[in-house]
Scaffold this motif. Structure first.
Motif, short mmCIF file in Angstrom:
data_model
loop_
_atom_site.label_atom_id
_atom_site.label_comp_id
_atom_site.label_asym_id
_atom_site.label_seq_id
_atom_site.Cartn_x
_atom_site.Cartn_y
_atom_site.Cartn_z
N PRO A 56 1.14 -0.87 -0.02
CA PRO A 56 0.02 -0.06 0.00
C PRO A 56 0.74 1.28 0.37
CG PRO A 56 -0.15 -1.02 2.04
CD PRO A 56 0.74 -1.74 1.17
N GLY B 71 -3.39 1.32 -2.72
CA GLY B 71 -4.11 2.17 -0.98
C GLY B 71 -4.36 3.84 -1.28
N LYS C 34 -9.50 8.14 4.67
CA LYS C 34 -10.05 6.98 3.60
C LYS C 34 -11.04 6.88 3.03
CE LYS C 34 -9.36 3.37 7.92
NZ LYS C 34 -10.43 2.48 7.08
N ALA D 90 -11.84 1.27 -2.76
CA ALA D 90 -11.64 0.00 -3.09
C ALA D 90 -12.67 -1.14 -3.05
CB ALA D 90 -10.85 -0.39 -1.57
#
Length: 548
Positions: free
Chosen positions: A361, A469, A516, A523
């Motif tokens: 990531p 990520g 996030k 994702a």
């Protein structure tokens, strides 16, 4: 033919009778590897177009940046420009055989081929001529963002017009048996049509399919139809392929002779088109002489200003058995807008094509150092690197903390990138990296990736960033909405893009939780996308079917 020193076999469309130190067999000589492969490509074309004939090539080299002349009508003229250097000459004999009915004479044919100069990136705007061209070029390079704003308004007009009309189609070929029956041959082959052999997402996928055809036991025959120095002609995927970089104009007699020679020399089991106008436009003829050969194409992107390859594919759809599309947007356009039969359209994604090297990531938001914003892609008009530079200048002035930038790529606008970086005062905070460096390293240092393109299909860099990520801030173009978090989709027009992208990036800098959230949404979309059919699997099954 002999073998190269690295055990890569030269294509056996011809045999070498004599040469003047050129080193066509790869054992060293007067040409570098790129030039050698271009010369082999020229010999492939003429050997296929002139079965059984003997050819003497005078080989030229041009100044840096000049383009090859390998198959066009100029090859039949025994004079050349003053700035061309004569590298050497060679004599080859075609190993291609046809029936006696089509056999040519055995006389020596003299040809002049030019391998061009060393690759040199130049903008298409640099090639504009006349007063109007000079005015456009000046406006484009003095004020690229403002110039792009005008281009986007023009795109809006063309898109509205384009969406309102169906693309006319070529009438189908009704034959069930052509005039030339399939010749028995052990050389089973796939005919590929490519744009050129240069860096690009479509080209990456095309070379992957070439590799899969080789692994399936078939000979890849790779045609390109766009002017280029073909820096990717040295790629290992092409080591066992018959590569023919076409240069135009080709005489009509040679076009048909070349295709007839190809069909005689190889048992062509299928055609796979990757953005090759010349081969698209010869599908009606191909289907008239060999209606048994299946044809598929791979489509990546809608191009509203020109129609692009999607419109060519629709026009030729009656000659094509399957349209492979890489995104839901293209599937919906072909079926819903253009009325292509649903069973002819195959959605199979490139989600994992370039993510193998992305094995960890991206750096955590809490990592020390400035917030890093990156651009990964070609420095071309489509990707709009100048817009990323404008965004960088905006962020440097308004960011709530330290920020740095990485631009990873190369291309025709490389000179502009370096000049505008200095002009905007970004030299101390913006690093430019070449394609020789791994993308994985850049993504490992990146807090947010920006895609500033004015058009896309579904970018491979979005998949790579997701695997690392890294959240992606992108223009809302193509099928990017299939993968990018909704709030990170920005307007295509340049000034709204810079304003919106800067707002989202400042939000990430001040709120790790928000960053996030967007990474998690990305994702989830990627996971759903990964459940769609995979292009590698679909193509591998397709080629297995062509073998039977």
């Amino acid at each position: 033919m002999t073998e190269k020193a690295d055990n890569v076999k030269l294509p056996k469309t011809f045999e070498l009778l004599d040469e003047s130190g050129i080193g066509l067999d790869g054992a060293g000589g007067l040409l570098d590897e790129r030039e050698r492969r271009l010369l082999v490509g020229a010999a492939n074309f003429h050997a296929l177009a002139g079965p059984g004939r003997t050819f003497r090539f005078t080989v030229l080299r041009g100044p840096d940046g000049t383009l090859p002349s390998l198959t066009d009508t100029a090859c039949h003229q025994i004079d050349w420009k003053d700035d061309r250097e004569v590298v050497g000459s060679l004599v080859v004999r075609s190993l291609v055989h046809t029936t006696a009915k089509f056999s040519p004479s055995d006389g020596l044919v003299d040809l002049v081929v030019d391998v061009g100069g060393a690759p040199q990136t130049t903008s298409a705007y640099d090639q504009l001529t006349g007063l109007l061209g000079r005015a456009r070029r000046t406006a484009r390079f003095l004020a690229p963002v403002q110039f792009d704003a005008l281009r986007q308004f023009r795109t809006d007009v063309v898109e509205r017009r384009h969406r309102s009309r169906p693309v006319p189609r070529k009438a189908p070929v009704r034959l069930t048996r052509g005039t030339m029956a399939r010749r028995p041959s052990t050389k089973r082959a796939v005919l590929f049509g490519l744009h050129w052999l240069e860096l690009g997402g479509a080209e990456r996928w095309a070379l992957e399919t070439v590799r899969m055809a080789s692994e399936a036991g078939m000979v890849p025959i790779v045609l390109t139809d766009r002017p280029s120095t073909h820096p990717w002609i040295e790629r290992p995927e092409l080591d066992d392929a018959v590569v023919v970089p076409l240069t135009h104009p080709i005489s009509p007699e040679q076009e048909s002779a070349f295709l007839n020679g190809l069909l005689s020399a190889y048992d062509v089991r299928g055609v796979h088109l990757h953005h090759c106008t010349w081969l698209y436009e010869r599908l009606p003829w191909l289907k008239s002489v060999r209606p048994d050969i299946p044809v598929v194409d791979s489509l990546h992107i809608l191009e509203w200003r020109t129609g692009g390859f999607v419109d060519i594919a629709v026009r030729m759809s009656n000659m094509i058995d399957k349209h492979h599309v890489i995104s839901p947007q293209l599937r919906d356009y072909l079926i819903g807008r253009q009325g292509v039969e649903p069973d002819k359209v195959e959605l199979a994604t490139l989600a994992n094509l370039t993510t193998a090297d992305i094995d960890r990531p991206g750096r955590a938001q809490e990592a020390s150092g400035p917030f890093t914003v990156s651009f990964v892609g070609r420095f071309t008009q489509q990707k709009r690197p100048y817009l990323f530079l404008q965004l960088a200048a905006e962020l440097r002035a308004t960011a709530p903390g330290p920020v740095r930038f990485v631009m990873h790529g190369d291309g025709e606008l490389a000179g502009e990138v370096m000049a505008r970086r200095a002009r905007l005062g970004l030299s101390d905070v913006l690093e430019v990296r070449g394609p020789d460096q791994p993308v994985a390293r850049t993504l490992a240092e990146t807090d947010a990736l920006v895609i500033s393109s004015d058009n896309e299909g579904l970018t491979l860099t979005s998949f790579e960033a997701t695997a690392a990520g890294v959240p992606v801030v992108s223009t809302d173009v193509g099928s990017q909405a299939s993968l990018i978090a909704d709030d990170l989709l920005c307007p295509r027009h340049p000034f709204p893009f810079v304003r919106t992208a800067a707002e989202r990036l400042r939000a990430m800098m001040t709120s790790p939780d928000q960053r996030k959230t967007w990474v998690d949404e990305q994702a989830v979309k990627a996971e759903a996308f990964a459940k769609l059919p995979d292009a590698r699997t679909w193509t591998r099954d397709l080629y297995e079917g062509w073998l039977t």
